[in-house]
Design a protein around this motif. Sequence first.
Motif, PDB file in Angstrom:
ATOM      1  N   SER A 121     -25.403   1.072   8.456  1.00 18.40           N
ATOM      2  CA  SER A 121     -25.135   1.465   7.024  1.00 18.40           C
ATOM      3  C   SER A 121     -24.798   0.147   6.371  1.00 18.40           C
ATOM      4  CB  SER A 121     -23.966   2.431   6.928  1.00 18.40           C
ATOM      5  OG  SER A 121     -22.464   1.984   7.097  1.00 18.40           O
ATOM      6  N   LEU A 122     -24.107  -0.852   7.154  1.00 24.24           N
ATOM      7  CA  LEU A 122     -23.609  -2.221   6.670  1.00 24.24           C
ATOM      8  C   LEU A 122     -24.613  -3.028   6.239  1.00 24.24           C
ATOM      9  CD1 LEU A 122     -20.583  -2.646   8.957  1.00 24.24           C
ATOM     10  CD2 LEU A 122     -20.462  -2.305   6.666  1.00 24.24           C
ATOM     11  N   ILE A 123     -25.614  -2.910   7.215  1.00 26.52           N
ATOM     12  CA  ILE A 123     -26.939  -3.722   6.901  1.00 26.52           C
ATOM     13  C   ILE A 123     -27.761  -3.129   5.451  1.00 26.52           C
ATOM     14  CG2 ILE A 123     -29.396  -4.318   7.793  1.00 26.52           C
ATOM     15  CD1 ILE A 123     -27.333  -5.889   9.214  1.00 26.52           C
ATOM     16  N   ILE A 124     -27.763  -1.912   5.483  1.00 20.79           N
ATOM     17  CA  ILE A 124     -28.267  -1.210   4.479  1.00 20.79           C
ATOM     18  C   ILE A 124     -27.771  -1.575   3.073  1.00 20.79           C
ATOM     19  CG2 ILE A 124     -28.934   1.061   3.200  1.00 20.79           C
ATOM     20  CD1 ILE A 124     -29.293   1.858   6.251  1.00 20.79           C
ATOM     21  N   THR A 125     -26.521  -1.435   3.291  1.00 17.29           N
ATOM     22  CA  THR A 125     -25.325  -1.894   1.778  1.00 17.29           C
ATOM     23  C   THR A 125     -25.818  -3.389   1.590  1.00 17.29           C
ATOM     24  OG1 THR A 125     -23.669  -0.285   2.654  1.00 17.29           O
ATOM     25  CG2 THR A 125     -23.039  -2.077   1.144  1.00 17.29           C
ATOM     26  N   ILE A 126     -25.773  -4.133   2.534  1.00 13.05           N
ATOM     27  CA  ILE A 126     -26.037  -5.501   2.158  1.00 13.05           C
ATOM     28  C   ILE A 126     -27.418  -5.718   1.188  1.00 13.05           C
ATOM     29  CG2 ILE A 126     -26.683  -7.937   3.138  1.00 13.05           C
ATOM     30  CD1 ILE A 126     -24.745  -7.047   5.272  1.00 13.05           C
ATOM     31  N   VAL A 127     -28.360  -5.044   2.024  1.00 12.74           N
ATOM     32  CA  VAL A 127     -30.033  -5.334   1.375  1.00 12.74           C
ATOM     33  C   VAL A 127     -29.971  -4.562   0.024  1.00 12.74           C
ATOM     34  CG1 VAL A 127     -32.170  -4.417   1.831  1.00 12.74           C
ATOM     35  CG2 VAL A 127     -31.079  -5.180   3.587  1.00 12.74           C
ATOM     36  N   GLY A 180     -21.853   3.130   1.180  1.00 14.97           N
ATOM     37  CA  GLY A 180     -21.425   3.261   2.519  1.00 14.97           C
ATOM     38  C   GLY A 180     -20.914   4.730   2.745  1.00 14.97           C
ATOM     39  N   PHE A 181     -20.316   5.371   1.769  1.00 12.26           N
ATOM     40  CA  PHE A 181     -19.845   6.552   2.007  1.00 12.26           C
ATOM     41  C   PHE A 181     -20.813   7.589   1.971  1.00 12.26           C
ATOM     42  CE2 PHE A 181     -19.598   5.632  -2.398  1.00 12.26           C
ATOM     43  CZ  PHE A 181     -19.939   6.921  -2.919  1.00 12.26           C
ATOM     44  N   VAL A 182     -21.913   7.484   1.206  1.00 14.83           N
ATOM     45  CA  VAL A 182     -23.040   8.397   1.537  1.00 14.83           C
ATOM     46  C   VAL A 182     -24.114   7.803   2.733  1.00 14.83           C
ATOM     47  CG1 VAL A 182     -25.232   9.091   0.027  1.00 14.83           C
ATOM     48  CG2 VAL A 182     -22.900   8.628  -1.073  1.00 14.83           C
ATOM     49  N   ILE A 183     -24.198   6.825   2.881  1.00 14.65           N
ATOM     50  CA  ILE A 183     -25.252   6.430   3.896  1.00 14.65           C
ATOM     51  C   ILE A 183     -24.590   6.880   5.289  1.00 14.65           C
ATOM     52  CG2 ILE A 183     -26.319   4.519   5.067  1.00 14.65           C
ATOM     53  CD1 ILE A 183     -25.876   2.870   2.698  1.00 14.65           C
ATOM     54  N   VAL A 184     -23.536   6.831   5.547  1.00 12.67           N
ATOM     55  CA  VAL A 184     -23.008   7.170   6.973  1.00 12.67           C
ATOM     56  C   VAL A 184     -23.329   8.554   7.239  1.00 12.67           C
ATOM     57  CG1 VAL A 184     -21.044   7.275   8.323  1.00 12.67           C
ATOM     58  CG2 VAL A 184     -21.415   5.207   7.169  1.00 12.67           C
ATOM     59  N   PRO A 185     -22.816   9.419   6.440  1.00 10.21           N
ATOM     60  CA  PRO A 185     -23.029  10.826   6.697  1.00 10.21           C
ATOM     61  C   PRO A 185     -24.669  11.134   6.577  1.00 10.21           C
ATOM     62  CG  PRO A 185     -21.538  10.577   5.077  1.00 10.21           C
ATOM     63  CD  PRO A 185     -22.050   9.454   4.945  1.00 10.21           C
ATOM     64  N   ALA A 186     -25.477  10.567   5.806  1.00 12.90           N
ATOM     65  CA  ALA A 186     -26.916  10.816   5.818  1.00 12.90           C
ATOM     66  C   ALA A 186     -27.520  10.275   7.108  1.00 12.90           C
ATOM     67  CB  ALA A 186     -27.419   9.996   4.435  1.00 12.90           C
ATOM     68  N   LEU A 187     -27.072   9.311   7.603  1.00  9.38           N
ATOM     69  CA  LEU A 187     -27.349   8.643   8.853  1.00  9.38           C
ATOM     70  C   LEU A 187     -27.222   9.739  10.153  1.00  9.38           C
ATOM     71  CD1 LEU A 187     -27.191   4.878   8.800  1.00  9.38           C
ATOM     72  CD2 LEU A 187     -29.237   6.153   8.341  1.00  9.38           C
ATOM     73  N   VAL A 188     -25.925  10.154   9.891  1.00  8.38           N
ATOM     74  CA  VAL A 188     -25.568  11.143  11.095  1.00  8.38           C
ATOM     75  C   VAL A 188     -26.195  12.450  11.171  1.00  8.38           C
ATOM     76  CG1 VAL A 188     -23.576  12.303  11.886  1.00  8.38           C
ATOM     77  CG2 VAL A 188     -23.391   9.909  11.335  1.00  8.38           C
ATOM     78  N   LEU A 189     -26.320  12.917   9.790  1.00 11.49           N
ATOM     79  CA  LEU A 189     -26.599  14.259   9.833  1.00 11.49           C
ATOM     80  C   LEU A 189     -28.305  14.323   9.547  1.00 11.49           C
ATOM     81  CD1 LEU A 189     -24.086  15.593   7.114  1.00 11.49           C
ATOM     82  CD2 LEU A 189     -24.141  16.076   9.408  1.00 11.49           C
ATOM     83  N   LEU A 190     -29.049  13.437   8.833  1.00  7.96           N
ATOM     84  CA  LEU A 190     -30.424  13.650   8.827  1.00  7.96           C
ATOM     85  C   LEU A 190     -31.061  12.804   9.876  1.00  7.96           C
ATOM     86  CD1 LEU A 190     -30.593  13.141   4.774  1.00  7.96           C
ATOM     87  CD2 LEU A 190     -30.786  15.131   5.952  1.00  7.96           C
ATOM     88  N   THR A 246     -36.031   0.389   7.422  1.00 12.03           N
ATOM     89  CA  THR A 246     -36.957   1.332   6.783  1.00 12.03           C
ATOM     90  C   THR A 246     -36.070   1.587   5.490  1.00 12.03           C
ATOM     91  OG1 THR A 246     -37.815   2.014   8.771  1.00 12.03           O
ATOM     92  CG2 THR A 246     -38.005   3.489   6.928  1.00 12.03           C
ATOM     93  N   VAL A 247     -34.738   1.969   5.772  1.00 14.87           N
ATOM     94  CA  VAL A 247     -34.134   2.648   4.703  1.00 14.87           C
ATOM     95  C   VAL A 247     -34.008   1.243   3.853  1.00 14.87           C
ATOM     96  CG1 VAL A 247     -31.733   3.410   3.861  1.00 14.87           C
ATOM     97  CG2 VAL A 247     -32.877   4.118   5.885  1.00 14.87           C
ATOM     98  N   GLY A 248     -33.382   0.116   4.128  1.00 17.62           N
ATOM     99  CA  GLY A 248     -33.308  -1.052   3.349  1.00 17.62           C
ATOM    100  C   GLY A 248     -34.440  -1.503   2.520  1.00 17.62           C
ATOM    101  N   VAL A 249     -35.689  -1.470   2.940  1.00 19.95           N
ATOM    102  CA  VAL A 249     -36.875  -1.775   2.467  1.00 19.95           C
ATOM    103  C   VAL A 249     -37.213  -0.974   1.131  1.00 19.95           C
ATOM    104  CG1 VAL A 249     -39.284  -2.245   2.638  1.00 19.95           C
ATOM    105  CG2 VAL A 249     -37.824  -3.352   4.113  1.00 19.95           C
ATOM    106  N   VAL A 250     -37.206   0.587   1.598  1.00 17.37           N
ATOM    107  CA  VAL A 250     -37.214   1.654   0.612  1.00 17.37           C
ATOM    108  C   VAL A 250     -36.382   1.303  -0.752  1.00 17.37           C
ATOM    109  CG1 VAL A 250     -37.530   3.827   0.378  1.00 17.37           C
ATOM    110  CG2 VAL A 250     -38.423   2.881   2.212  1.00 17.37           C
TER     111      VAL A 250
END
Length: 249
Positions: A174-180, A152-162, A73-77
Amino acid sequence: MLLAVAAFGLLVGAVLGLVGAGGAIIAVPALVYVVGVPVAEAMSTSLVMAASSSVAAVLPRLRHGINWRIATTVGVVGIPAAFLGTAVNAALPQPVVLLGFATLMIVAGIQMLRPRPSASGERPPGRGWVWRAVLVGLAVGLLTGLLGVGGGFVIVPALVLLLRMPIGAAIGTSLIITIVNSIAGVIAHAGVGSVDWQITVAFAAPAFLASLIAARFATRLSGRMLQVAFAVLVLAIALLTIVRTILTW
């Protein structure tokens, strides 16, 4: 110049292998101010490095530790958002982009100084997670295209907190999202003619190898010590970037 690019690739790759994130944060200023690479080309080069390094890091996590629904979802968007961010980048003066990048570095440095949240007490995303994932995807995609970082330093906290993900799953996802997002960013930058593939390969290949080697030594060092040292380095580079950009504007 290619030798200098390769040397900085080794340095950035080593940092990425030791710390686990943030390679693009120091890659862009190093390529711009030390090697003399134009800002747009430096950002596309850092995206290739972010994508290739994330591939190496995610391989051991493919069977476990990834929430594929959220990653997809995050990667496609983030893909169209990365193209939008690249278009905005192309329309802005280079000093403005560099000042924005320096601001991001300060945020990243402060984030690295904070201890990572633990996995205890985390819950599955629950109802309504799709909309939160869409918001994260839009923000990270724009960041990727605009400033040339994997995020990645933004994605990880967002996934944890949100999205209430455990820290281990957040890192793998986050690694998959970073690749995409990084691949989308590179394609978008190539569309506006800002990719120098000779420089990109000369930088990304040594960075990839150095990150693999450095990762073997990371477990022998204090993770908290590495985080603090990296944060101090990022904050110092951010201040130098701001001063240099203002003086040369």
